[in-house]
Design an enzyme around this catalytic site. Structure first.
Site, PDB file in Angstrom:
ATOM      1  N   GLU A 186      12.676 -14.982 -34.844  1.00 26.13           N
ATOM      2  CA  GLU A 186      13.540 -15.280 -33.936  1.00 26.13           C
ATOM      3  C   GLU A 186      14.754 -16.196 -34.572  1.00 26.13           C
ATOM      4  O   GLU A 186      15.761 -16.711 -33.815  1.00 26.13           O
ATOM      5  CB  GLU A 186      13.138 -15.962 -32.573  1.00 26.13           C
ATOM      6  CG  GLU A 186      12.325 -17.103 -32.992  1.00 26.13           C
ATOM      7  CD  GLU A 186      11.809 -17.868 -31.609  1.00 26.13           C
ATOM      8  OE1 GLU A 186      12.935 -18.116 -30.815  1.00 26.13           O
ATOM      9  OE2 GLU A 186      10.753 -18.044 -31.501  1.00 26.13           O
TER      10      GLU A 186
ATOM     11  N   CYS B 124       8.676 -16.254 -29.746  1.00 26.51           N
ATOM     12  CA  CYS B 124       7.467 -16.529 -30.671  1.00 26.51           C
ATOM     13  C   CYS B 124       6.614 -15.277 -30.711  1.00 26.51           C
ATOM     14  O   CYS B 124       5.393 -15.149 -31.308  1.00 26.51           O
ATOM     15  CB  CYS B 124       6.943 -17.932 -30.213  1.00 26.51           C
ATOM     16  SG  CYS B 124       7.607 -19.272 -30.483  1.00 26.51           S
TER      17      CYS B 124
ATOM     18  N   HIS C 183      -0.652 -19.862 -28.898  1.00 24.43           N
ATOM     19  CA  HIS C 183       0.496 -20.258 -29.569  1.00 24.43           C
ATOM     20  C   HIS C 183       0.811 -21.847 -29.692  1.00 24.43           C
ATOM     21  O   HIS C 183       0.611 -22.367 -28.489  1.00 24.43           O
ATOM     22  CB  HIS C 183       1.641 -19.378 -28.782  1.00 24.43           C
ATOM     23  CG  HIS C 183       2.980 -20.068 -28.898  1.00 24.43           C
ATOM     24  ND1 HIS C 183       3.472 -20.169 -30.549  1.00 24.43           N
ATOM     25  CD2 HIS C 183       4.001 -20.758 -28.379  1.00 24.43           C
ATOM     26  CE1 HIS C 183       4.640 -20.591 -30.454  1.00 24.43           C
ATOM     27  NE2 HIS C 183       4.994 -21.078 -29.206  1.00 24.43           N
TER      28      HIS C 183
END
Ligand code: HMG
Length: 410
Positions: free
Chosen positions: A81, A113, A242
């Protein structure tokens, strides 16, 4: 056919700052960053390190460490990103630097992400359906996380790239193709408009969005299972998530635990001790790399996976869960099985030597780097010199000429 991760490698920028130093410079209690967020150090990319150079270095490392022939790669995807061009993908630079074959299917994915996990799923499907014909996929998660200097998000920056070989020889771990839960919802929790180098974030709301997405993806995963009991938390030796900052994984595990038990457990409740115990066994120990690197966006989940695999043996790990979240938002919850004998590859995946060789920056040096990075690529940048930044990598960004990015080593 079992499909999953045959090889994995992490590449980190060559410099870092201490979060205690950052807290002192910002007039904040250092405990807020080290205990409240769980972060100790933060990787800092100099102006000569960008998403391209990080991805190339990670890609080279995974091929070299696992002795993989570049001609065996039939798909290359870079999840990012923080790409360097609105049109040209980072993946094409990586394709060139690694000398991959011209009929390699090459592209870039973006969903905050979640971009790299999306690519891992697609690559797994490509192999499972037989179209790979013996070829492997190289997936690289490469990012530089940037918030404005002084922003609440500043201590949650970071940079780095994780490269993975996905194949039908999953020496490290294979995925359960049935139990992948998905979740998507349009939310404005974190975004970066085309004109901005730094992200905009509604910080506390982003935490809620992440946790709601976890609940949605987990519920979907369990609904897909013929025997959901086989995927309950007591059947998982590790739950990884994450990791935008280490404490977020604790919040994630808390929500995972609640969904698993089917009840809300407040921090004040006696049962919260069980949540903490479960976190300390299944998640906490695998956050040590994230805590000294910071948020690497697409690669954060896989950095925690590296930590898990380098610290365990097949006797400890049979079945794990992996949660990927990308703001905006999209998420997935997967079940995966570490391959018996994966511990043979411990030394190949352990990034400790490179991490301890990093050089520490003062906060003044870090702020100077941020200032230069903000003005980079506007018009024609001057050429940089590796000596100025004390860098050793063979692949470095030199600045741009005639609006074309120039790279040493390419
Ligand atoms: P903040 O408002 O500055 O911090 O921003 P806070 O007041 O919420 O404090 C943070 C924690 O430190 C709290 O713990 C405090 O109690 C504690 P919690 O209550 O949450 O358990 N604390 C202390 N602890 C010890 N001693 C002290 C002390 N003071 C406070 N003295 C925030 C925090 C995370 C919002 C900010 O850093 C931020 O905006 N970060 C960026 C956004 C982010 O990371 N969001 C996470 C979910 S979204 C996501 O993961 C996607 C993302 O990776 C992007 C993508 O997908 O591309 C970000």
């Amino acid at each position: 056919m079992k499909v999953g991760i045959e090889a994995i490698a992490f590449y980190c920028p060559e410099h870092y700052i201490e979060l205690v130093d950052l807290a002192n410079a910002r007039g904040v209690d250092p405990d807020k960053f080290t205990k409240g967020l769980g972060q100790l150090k933060m990787a800092v990319a100099t102006p000569m390190e960008d998403t391209v150079t990080l991805a190339i270095n990670a890609g080279l490392k995974v091929l070299k460490n696992f002795n993989i022939d570049p001609n065996d790669i039939g798909t290359l995807v870079v999840g990012t990103e923080s790409g360097v061009d609105h049109s040209k993908p980072v993946a094409v630079y990586v394709h060139e630097a690694l000398g991959l074959r011209s009929n390699c299917h090459t592209y870039e994915t973006k969903h905050a992400c979640f971009g790299a996990m999306a690519a891992v799923s697609s690559a797994s499907d490509w192999i499972s359906c037989g179209r790979a014909e013996g070829s492997k996929a190289l997936i690289v998660a490469s990012d530089i996380a940037r918030y404005p200097v002084g922003d609440p998000g500043e201590p949650t920056q970071g940079a780095g790239a994780v490269a993975m070989i996905i194949s039908d020889k999953p020496n490290l771990l294979y995925f359960d193709p049935e139990i992948i839960g998905n979740y998507t919802k349009h939310v404005m929790d974190f975004w970066r408009p085309l004109y901005s180098k730094t992200a905009f974030v509604d910080g506390h709301y982003s935490i809620d969005c992440y946790l709601n997405a976890l609940e949605g993806a987990l519920t979907d995963a369990l609904a897909k299972a013929t025997v959901p009991e086989l995927y309950k938390m007591d059947k998982l030796q590790a739950c990884i998530y994450h990791v935008p900052f280490a404490k977020m994984a604790a919040k994630a595990h808390h929500r995972h635990f609640e969904v698993d038990k089917g009840e809300k457990i407040d921090k004040e409740s006696e049962k919260f001790a069980d949540v903490k115990k479960s976190f300390n066994e299944k998640t906490g120990p695998w956050l040590s790399l994230n805590a000294i690197v910071g948020n690497i966006y697409t690669g954060s989940l896989f950095l925690s996976l590296i930590d898990l695999l380098r610290n365990n043996t097949s006797a400890d790990l049979k079945q794990i869960s992996m949660f990927s979240y990308g703001s905006g938002c999209a998420a997935s919850m997967s079940i995966a099985y570490p391959t018996p004998g994966f511990e043979k590859f411990k030394d190949k995946i352990n990034p400790e030597p490179e991490l301890t060789a990093r050089r520490k920056l003062s906060i003044d040096e870090y702020e100077n780097i941020m200032k230069i990075s903000d003005s980079l690529d506007i018009g024609e940048a001057e050429e940089f010199s590796a000596d100025e930044w004390d860098l050793t990598s063979d692949f470095l960004y030199l600045g741009s000429k005639n609006h074309i990015r120039q790279y040493e080593g390419l």
